[in-house]
Scaffold this motif. Structure first.
Motif, short mmCIF file in Angstrom:
data_model
loop_
_atom_site.label_atom_id
_atom_site.label_comp_id
_atom_site.label_asym_id
_atom_site.label_seq_id
_atom_site.Cartn_x
_atom_site.Cartn_y
_atom_site.Cartn_z
N LYS A 41 0.86 -1.17 0.00
CA LYS A 41 0.00 0.00 0.00
C LYS A 41 0.90 1.22 0.00
O LYS A 41 2.00 1.20 0.48
CB LYS A 41 -0.93 0.00 1.21
N LEU A 366 -7.75 3.42 -1.06
CA LEU A 366 -7.49 3.42 0.38
C LEU A 366 -6.49 2.36 0.80
O LEU A 366 -5.66 2.59 1.67
CB LEU A 366 -8.81 3.23 1.15
N PHE A 369 -3.42 3.03 -2.40
CA PHE A 369 -3.17 4.38 -2.92
C PHE A 369 -2.93 4.36 -4.43
O PHE A 369 -2.05 5.03 -4.95
CB PHE A 369 -2.00 5.02 -2.19
N TYR A 423 -12.20 -11.94 9.58
CA TYR A 423 -10.91 -11.72 8.95
C TYR A 423 -9.83 -12.17 9.91
O TYR A 423 -10.08 -12.38 11.10
CB TYR A 423 -10.72 -10.24 8.59
N ASP A 428 -1.67 -6.16 9.26
CA ASP A 428 -2.62 -5.05 9.36
C ASP A 428 -3.65 -5.05 8.24
O ASP A 428 -4.78 -4.62 8.40
CB ASP A 428 -1.89 -3.70 9.24
N GLN A 432 -7.74 -3.73 7.76
CA GLN A 432 -8.09 -2.52 7.02
C GLN A 432 -9.11 -2.85 5.93
O GLN A 432 -10.08 -2.13 5.72
CB GLN A 432 -6.83 -1.94 6.38
N GLN A 435 -12.48 -3.38 7.37
CA GLN A 435 -13.12 -2.10 7.73
C GLN A 435 -13.76 -1.43 6.52
O GLN A 435 -14.84 -0.85 6.62
CB GLN A 435 -12.07 -1.15 8.30
N LEU B 65 -15.25 6.45 6.17
CA LEU B 65 -14.08 6.41 5.30
C LEU B 65 -14.05 7.70 4.48
O LEU B 65 -15.09 8.25 4.13
CB LEU B 65 -14.16 5.21 4.35
N ASN B 84 -4.88 6.64 7.04
CA ASN B 84 -4.77 6.19 5.64
C ASN B 84 -6.11 5.76 5.05
O ASN B 84 -6.21 5.57 3.84
CB ASN B 84 -3.76 5.05 5.52
N LEU B 85 -7.13 5.60 5.88
CA LEU B 85 -8.46 5.32 5.35
C LEU B 85 -9.27 6.61 5.19
O LEU B 85 -10.45 6.58 4.87
CB LEU B 85 -9.22 4.35 6.25
N GLY B 86 -8.62 7.72 5.46
CA GLY B 86 -9.29 9.01 5.32
C GLY B 86 -10.23 9.30 6.49
O GLY B 86 -11.13 10.13 6.37
N ARG B 158 -13.59 -12.90 21.58
CA ARG B 158 -12.99 -11.56 21.63
C ARG B 158 -14.08 -10.49 21.78
O ARG B 158 -15.18 -10.67 21.29
CB ARG B 158 -12.26 -11.35 20.30
N GLY B 240 -3.47 -5.79 19.18
CA GLY B 240 -4.48 -6.41 18.31
C GLY B 240 -5.37 -7.37 19.07
O GLY B 240 -6.06 -8.19 18.48
N ALA B 244 -12.49 -4.53 18.32
CA ALA B 244 -12.29 -4.78 16.88
C ALA B 244 -11.66 -3.57 16.21
O ALA B 244 -12.02 -2.43 16.52
CB ALA B 244 -13.63 -5.09 16.24
N PRO B 245 -10.73 -3.82 15.29
CA PRO B 245 -10.16 -2.71 14.53
C PRO B 245 -11.28 -1.93 13.85
O PRO B 245 -12.29 -2.50 13.41
CB PRO B 245 -9.29 -3.40 13.49
N GLY B 246 -11.09 -0.65 13.79
CA GLY B 246 -12.15 0.19 13.22
C GLY B 246 -12.91 0.89 14.32
O GLY B 246 -13.36 2.01 14.16
N GLY B 256 -1.05 -0.76 14.44
CA GLY B 256 -1.40 -1.17 13.08
C GLY B 256 -0.83 -0.25 12.03
O GLY B 256 0.32 0.18 12.07
N ALA B 257 -1.68 0.06 11.08
CA ALA B 257 -1.24 0.86 9.94
C ALA B 257 -0.81 2.26 10.37
O ALA B 257 0.11 2.84 9.79
CB ALA B 257 -2.37 0.96 8.91
N THR B 260 2.71 2.15 11.19
CA THR B 260 3.53 2.03 9.97
C THR B 260 3.70 3.40 9.31
O THR B 260 4.81 3.79 8.94
CB THR B 260 2.83 1.08 8.97
N PHE B 261 2.60 4.12 9.18
CA PHE B 261 2.69 5.40 8.50
C PHE B 261 3.35 6.47 9.36
O PHE B 261 3.96 7.39 8.84
CB PHE B 261 1.30 5.85 8.03
#
Lengths: 579, 303
Positions: A41, A366, A369, A423, A428, A432, A435, B65, B84-86, B158, B240, B244-246, B256-257, B260-261
């Motif tokens: 990504k 998303l 990119f 999932y 990661d 994502q 989501q 999103l 990164n998902l806006g 979970r 993790g 739940a993610p999100g 998570g992401a 990374t970013f």
């Protein structure tokens, strides 16, 4: 290709060596594909020209961006005598192996299959060409029988084999052991197609099939980098031996590991190809964190780095400049939304609505990119077998949430019930992805969905294979080297298990089975395309969304790499470290 | 009645009547003595308000999103930037207060209350009750928290309830020891012995004389444990293993992401959720310290 051409095709040793000479370890890419983490990504700066989407959720143009060119990078002519063949190639191990037994873990088995063990042949991804390895010839007088003559090779010099010659009986034992193993292959070729193996003499193996199968020689079946590994007969009859030690006849021999971590292999000096491999060994370093792997690559502790996203790639390229090479390929791992085909999803209109409610452009923007391509059931890298983008735009890739809502209403779908999206949490990206699926189903179709995360083992064994999910399960498919695997999901039985989604369609089931027996390439290609069209007409519950581009960075002292030939490049013996 | 009440509130002092200071005056006096505690209380109140009204105050749906350009930087419309998902990070931090405080607050309330009860029982009854409860506590204490949580996930699945259960069980016996010690001291005080000598039943002694005198410690335990619970919830989410993610959650937003970013220059993705965690933990700890000072006579006036 004609019928005769297909069954009697053979590749000479010289061709094999020439192909292998191009070299290239894309192993990380392949293995990452198997573990679902192979997709990259990138940040928005990377405008790859892919289909774009506006920020307000409206779909972008439904055109497919041009794929990165899949070119086989030619190797410059090198003077072999000037190459230092004692340098060791270092790669990353992102997870410790649970076992070193290749029959007990997929990633372990694949890594060892490309290094410790030899094979009779391998079918390339780009040309679908059968390249002979240990085999010197394959003769197929009829679709139900073929005979393989093998060349000379010896096993690694450790007891119980102690360097003895590889015999036909070893191959028979290896294939029979693979057929009995329930963990290493999801293909039913081993149980439904393979009938028996005989060995008239030490250099001849004769295979008898129960039914014709045009995909017999592919990497999913008899040419699997894992299942077709040649294991000594003494060990193949007692595979648990491999819990402790590994003996093959591949170009590397096993040295050590630390509880499944940091595996080390050294060159096998008696490898059947004289002078190869051109490295003194192959070692992996356990580096679980991506940031640590990045740092290890910069410090030259590892020679290869699989970028997770375009931002990572760009940063390293900016930092290291021309000292690194970037190999970009299109993966074959399709990000897929799998619905149920029974219960509330039994009505095809419900599944059609979900097809219409998923905006592929948004995923590509998303998740990647822009560095990705929309995909049909067979990824675009398989140009011959994939449906063309014009046709896909009118079918699989349609995005029309308003029509989707109407279909749900017409089907009487209960929008008040909360469904789940399962999932796995190995990396990661599946989270994502899940989501975005959740967001789109809620926003575009008004469905109530919740996310359910599972560890990879539970997810794979129970939720996917046993179909234990209520609503949706999402994942990237494996990165297969042959196209037939992608359409196997339309069968009533997948890898010996009932269809994961509960999808039971006689017509598609028969069509998937029938194409295996079509020997003529042109006819089989047409049949495969027809299966994909039928899958759309029936709104099969496997909804393919996109495939990502993969960026692999190598220090430019890693030479002889092979790019664009799928995992065929992982058998390369002419990769070398020029420093 | 009014006269009786007034009489009860008055004490003879040097021949004149002494009026007990009003609640506000006492609170003001305590506040002046513990300014950091007040600061912690205010921070915590602020976060609780965010927890209650955060999702309503958030300018964007924290799940939505593409509220803006993915990985967009800080701007007036998106003061904390976008992931990164806006998704708008400011909205997620506001909404994350509810997730984090609900889970950690519930866990610490359950764990603190039950732990206190166990401690009081153990200290008051002694003998085999004490032995059984304390050995059980030691067995739990020897068990790594993360493994306990993984076991609970296997058993119950979970989700927020499992996290609450895990955090509550994890904090159960730590608090019980403090209450046990306080109860043992209390049990041997003169007035308890006097009550027994007067023929009070054990039940009456327990509920009328011992429990009311050790109960304030529970408040100290809960406020002190809240910071640890917030950290634990965030740590589980970071690994993790949390919600739940999100789901808007501070722990999720620093992992998570986003992580990374952040490594690639988008520092805002982890700094703001991380800051929220730090401030909430700081507030809880400052309040806990102040309450301990107030209720522990040995510490009064030391600072």
């Amino acid at each position: 290709m004609s019928e005769a051409g297909y069954w009697q095709r053979r590749t000479t040793r010289r061709q094999t060596l020439r192909g292998a000479a191009l070299g290239g370890l894309g192993m990380a890419a392949f293995l990452a594909g198997c573990s679902g983490s192979n997709n990259n990504k990138s940040k928005p700066s990377g405008n790859s020209g892919s289909a774009s989407s506006s920020a307000n959720g409206t779909p972008g143009p439904a055109t497919q961006a041009a794929l990165p060119t899949l070119t086989v990078r030619p190797t410059a002519v090198v003077d072999e005598s000037k190459i230092n063949k004692n340098n060791v190639y270092h790669d990353r191990q992102s997870q410790p192996w649970p076992t070193i037994n290749p029959y007990k873990d997929l990633v372990t088995g694949l890594t060892l299959g490309f290094t410790i063990f030899d094979h009779m042949w391998y079918t390339t991804k780009d040309t679908n060409e059968r390249v002979l390895f240990l085999a010197t010839s394959i003769e197929q007088p009829d679709p139900l029988n073929f005979t393989v003559k093998i060349g000379q090779a010896v096993f690694h010099d450790k007891p119980p084999t102690s360097g003895r010659a590889v015999k036909a009986s070893d191959i028979k034992a290896s294939y029979e052991a693979a057929a009995q193993s329930k963990t290493i292959s999801n293909s039913d070729w081993w149980t439904k197609t393979l009938d028996s193996i005989t060995t008239p003499d030490d250099s001849t193996v004769t295979f008898k099939l129960k039914q014709p199968d045009a995909w017999t020689f592919t990497s999913t079946n008899a040419g699997s980098p894992l299942s077709s590994s040649i294991i000594p007969q003494e060990i193949a009859t007692q595979p648990d031996f491999m819990d402790k030690d590994l003996i093959g006849s591949g170009r590397f021999q096993w040295v050590s590991h630390e509880n499944g971590a940091n595996p080390k292999m050294k060159r096998f000096d008696k490898w059947r190809v004289a002078g190869e491999p051109w490295t003194g060994g192959y070692e992996q370093k356990l580096i679980q964190e991506q940031a640590a792997a990045d740092a290890a690559f910069v410090a030259q502790q590892i020679d290869h780095f699989a970028a997770q996203n375009k931002a990572e790639k760009d940063q390293l390229v900016q930092q290291l400049g021309k000292q690194v090479d970037v190999d970009t390929t299109v993966t074959g791992a399709i990000w897929t939304v799998q619905t149920r085909a029974d219960g509330a999803f039994a009505d095809p209109r419900v599944r059609q609505a979900i097809y219409l409610g998923l905006n592929r452009d948004e995923y590509i923007q998303l998740m990647e990119f822009g560095d990705a391509a929309k995909s049909g059931p067979i990824p675009p890298a398989f140009k011959t077998y994939a449906l063309d983008s014009d046709e896909l735009t009118k079918t699989f890739w349609q995005f029309d949430p308003a029509q989707g809502k109407q279909l749900l209403q017409a089907a009487g779908f209960d929008l008040s019930h909360e469904y789940e999206i399962k999932y796995y949490i190995l990396t990661d990206k599946p989270a994502q992805f899940a989501q975005i699926v959740q967001g789109q189903l809620q926003k575009n179709l008004g469905m109530k969905v919740k996310l359910t995360a599972e560890d990879f083992g539970t997810w794979l064994a129970k939720s996917l294979y046993q179909g234990q999910y209520d609503g949706f399960i999402v994942y990237p498919s494996l990165d297969y080297d042959d196209p037939s695997s992608y359409i196997g999901a339309y069968s009533k039985v997948i890898g010996g298990r009932p269809n994961w989604s509960g999808f039971k369609d006689d017509e598609l089931d028969q069509a998937v089975a029938a194409q295996k027996a079509i020997i003529d390439d042109t006819q089989r290609t047409a049949a495969i395309k027809d299966i994909q069209r039928k899958a759309y007409q029936k709104f099969a519950p496997f909804i393919p969304l996109y495939v990502a581009y993969q960026s692999d960075l190598f220090w430019n002292y890693v030479k002889g790499r092979l790019v664009g030939r799928g995992s065929y490049g992982l058998f390369n013996g002419r990769l070398y470290i020029d420093k | 009645m009014a006269a009786a009440t007034r009489a009860a509130g008055e004490l003879a002092w040097g021949g004149g009547a002494w009026q007990q200071p009003g609640l506000l005056r006492r609170a003001g006096r305590m506040a002046r003595g513990h300014p950091l505690g007040v600061f912690g209380l205010l921070m915590l109140i602020g976060f609780i308000v965010l927890g209650l009204f955060g999702p309503a105050l958030a300018p964007y749906d924290p799940h939505a999103l593409r509220a803006g350009a993915p990985l967009g930087g800080l701007s007036p419309r998106h003061p904390f930037g976008l992931n990164n998902l806006g998704q708008d990070l400011f909205s997620r931090v506001l909404a994350g207060a509810r997730t984090t405080l609900t889970i950690s607050g519930t866990a610490v309330l359950i764990g603190g209350s039950l732990g206190s009860f166990i401690g009081i029982l153990s200290g008051f009854y002694g003998r085999w009750v004490d032995y059984l409860l304390q050995r059980s506590g030691e067995a739990f204490a020897a068990f790594p928290g993360l493994i306990l949580y993984l076991m609970l996930i296997t058993a119950f699945g979970r989700g927020p309830k499992t996290i609450v259960l895990a955090l509550a069980v994890g904090g159960l016996f730590g608090g019980s020891r403090i209450l046990r010690a306080a109860t043992i001291v209390e049990r041997h005080t003169t007035y308890v012995e006097a009550a027994r000598a007067l023929g009070c039943s054990e039940r009456r002694v327990f509920f009328r004389h011992v429990v009311p005198n050790v109960l304030p410690l529970t408040v100290v335990l809960i406020s002190g444990g809240l910071g640890a619970a917030i950290l634990a919830e965030s740590a589980l989410a970071f690994l993790g293993l949390g919600v739940a993610p999100g789901t808007p959650s501070w722990g999720i937003d620093i992992s998570g992401a986003n992580l990374t970013f952040a490594r690639l220059g988008h520092w805002n993705l982890v700094v703001f959720p991380g800051l929220a965690i730090s401030l909430a933990v700081l507030g809880a700890n400052l309040l806990g310290d102040a309450l301990r000072d107030i209720w522990d006579p040995r510490l009064r006036g030391r600072r």
